[in-house]
Enzyme design. Structure first.
Site, PDB file in Angstrom:
ATOM      1  CD  GLU A 209      -2.985  -1.249   2.147  1.00 23.61           C
ATOM      2  OE1 GLU A 209      -2.946  -0.403   3.072  1.00 23.61           O
ATOM      3  OE2 GLU A 209      -3.862  -2.124   2.070  1.00 23.61           O
ATOM      4  CE  LYS A 341     -10.636  -3.280   3.479  1.00 20.93           C
ATOM      5  NZ  LYS A 341      -9.857  -4.395   4.077  1.00 20.93           N
TER       6      LYS A 341
END
Length: 429
Positions: A209, A341
């Site tokens: 990330e 999500k």
């Protein structure tokens, strides 16, 4: 009224070099909406199913040709002639066609890519930005806010190849007056952190990330180097900038215990809750995600009772963007926030329902990327269009992360003061 005249699926690559699904939804007026499904590394056991081929001769078994075939076949046949603006009808039709609780027949990756592509086509058809169309679908037309970014600048756990057990160490520019100022603050801290790590002779390679992934003496050592970077950048920890953790505790939960192998410590739920409480007392940590295992609801209750009044306790693997599970958590007073999500549940409609349920119960909703991302920036529009107030989309490098930040900059400029950045006001305590 525009109608859907074609739907096309294809296999593309995500930020980890694994295949994922992209879908195009074509309207009879020539408009095309396109979207990609993301993919997670540390996943909750109750997430909607990501359909993979399992053919070891292609992409090590991770191909998504079955999901693509489902888009180009049954999903296309189902939605031809439909109105793209009626998002709920499209999503419900795909859910019904799939016929399973976890979208195992068609694949949540196939359904989600089409769901989001349809929303993008519908926004264009109405000559609206995507965030405005999402606000309409959310029942909050014209109501927007800019999210506080939770910037993952040290990666551990499943997102890195190092000895740090906690998966994400994040900074939040809560003292900023705008999103753009907050982004600048986070970026400056990121660069100062690189210098701090270099001065220690530590690795400055980045994880999935975009955060740094050094080997450190302990999880607390990560907080120390971040604190040093914040000070070196000229900001005050606790007022300008606060801290957040994603423990991803399910990844180190073994036989009823929490095993911090990097530190050589093993905890009961009570002990690990106390460990986290200690960190919040020594550092301005105002948000902790997945502090305990997704199945350890008794442990979650202990943690919530210990620090839930002052600290945002976010359920990711715990709730998996699922309203049925979230409702149970609300009823049992477990956690006080949900991570959102798209691909955990598989449609835009169900995602909006989870955000609405959380807000109605006084829980916060944090919009999130996955560790396997693409250039698709839909979550930026989702955060603004639902006034969620917070977004997690990684560090300040890698274009798969920065694409979301750049989209938020564009949106803030376009709204020209109509979307407030609430900073510390988005959090508890």
């Amino acid at each position: 009224m525009a109608k859907i005249v074609d739907i096309k699926g294809r296999e593309v690559l995500d930020s980890r070099g694994n295949p994922t699904v992209e879908a195009d939804v074509l309207l009879d007026n020539g408009i095309i909406g396109s979207a990609c499904a993301p993919s997670g590394a540390s996943t909750g056991s109750r997430e909607a199913l990501e359909l993979r081929d399992g053919d070891k001769s292609r992409y090590l078994g991770k191909g998504v040709l079955k999901a693509v075939a489902n888009i180009n076949g049954p999903i296309r046949d189902l939605l031809l002639g439909k109105d793209p603006i009626d998002q709920k009808a499209l999503d419900q039709a795909m859910i019904k066609l799939d016929g399973t609780e976890n979208k195992a027949t068609l694949g949540a990756n196939a359904i989600l890519a089409v769901s989001l592509a349809a929303a993008k086509a519908a926004a264009q058809d109405q000559d609206l930005p995507l965030y405005a169309h999402i606000a309409n679908l959310n029942g909050t037309p014209g109501v927007y806010s800019m999210p506080v970014p939770m910037m993952n600048i040290i990666n551990g756990g499943e997102h890195a190849d190092n000895n740090v057990d906690i998966q994400e160490f994040m900074v939040q520019p809560v003292g900023a007056k705008s999103f753009s100022e907050g982004l600048r603050m986070g970026t400056e801290i990121f660069h100062h952190l690189k210098a701090v790590l270099k001065a220690r002779g530590l690795n400055t390679a980045v994880g999935d990330e975009g955060g740094f992934a050094p080997n450190l003496a302990s999880n607390e050592d990560a907080l120390k180097v971040i604190s040093e970077a914040v000070a070196n950048a000229g900001y005050t920890l606790g007022t300008d900038v606060t801290l957040a953790l994603d423990c991803a505790a399910s990844e180190f939960y073994e036989d009823g215990k929490y095993n911090l192998s990097g530190e050589g410590q093993v905890f009961t739920a009570e002990g690990f809750a106390e460990y986290l409480k200690g960190l919040t007392q020594r550092y301005p940590i105002i948000s902790i995600e997945d502090g305990l295992d997704e199945s350890d609801w008794a442990g979650w209750k202990i943690l919530t009772d210990k620090i839930g009044e002052k600290v945002q306790l976010v359920g990711d693997d715990l709730f998996v963007t699922n309203t049925k599970i979230l409702k149970e958590g609300i009823d049992k007073k477990i956690a006080n926030s949900i991570l959102i999500k798209f691909n955990q549940i598989g449609t835009l409609t169900e995602t909006l329902e989870a955000i609405q349920m959380a807000k109605a119960a006084g829980y916060t909703a944090v919009i999130s990327h996955r560790s396997g991302e693409t250039e698709d920036s839909t979550i930026a529009d989702l955060a603004v269009g639902t006034s969620a107030g917070q977004i997690k989309t990684g560090s300040l490098c890698r274009s798969d992360r920065v694409s979301k930040y750049n989209q938020l900059l564009r949106i803030e400029e376009q709204l020209n003061g109509k979307a407030k950045y609430n900073g510390r006001g988005e959090f508890r305590g």
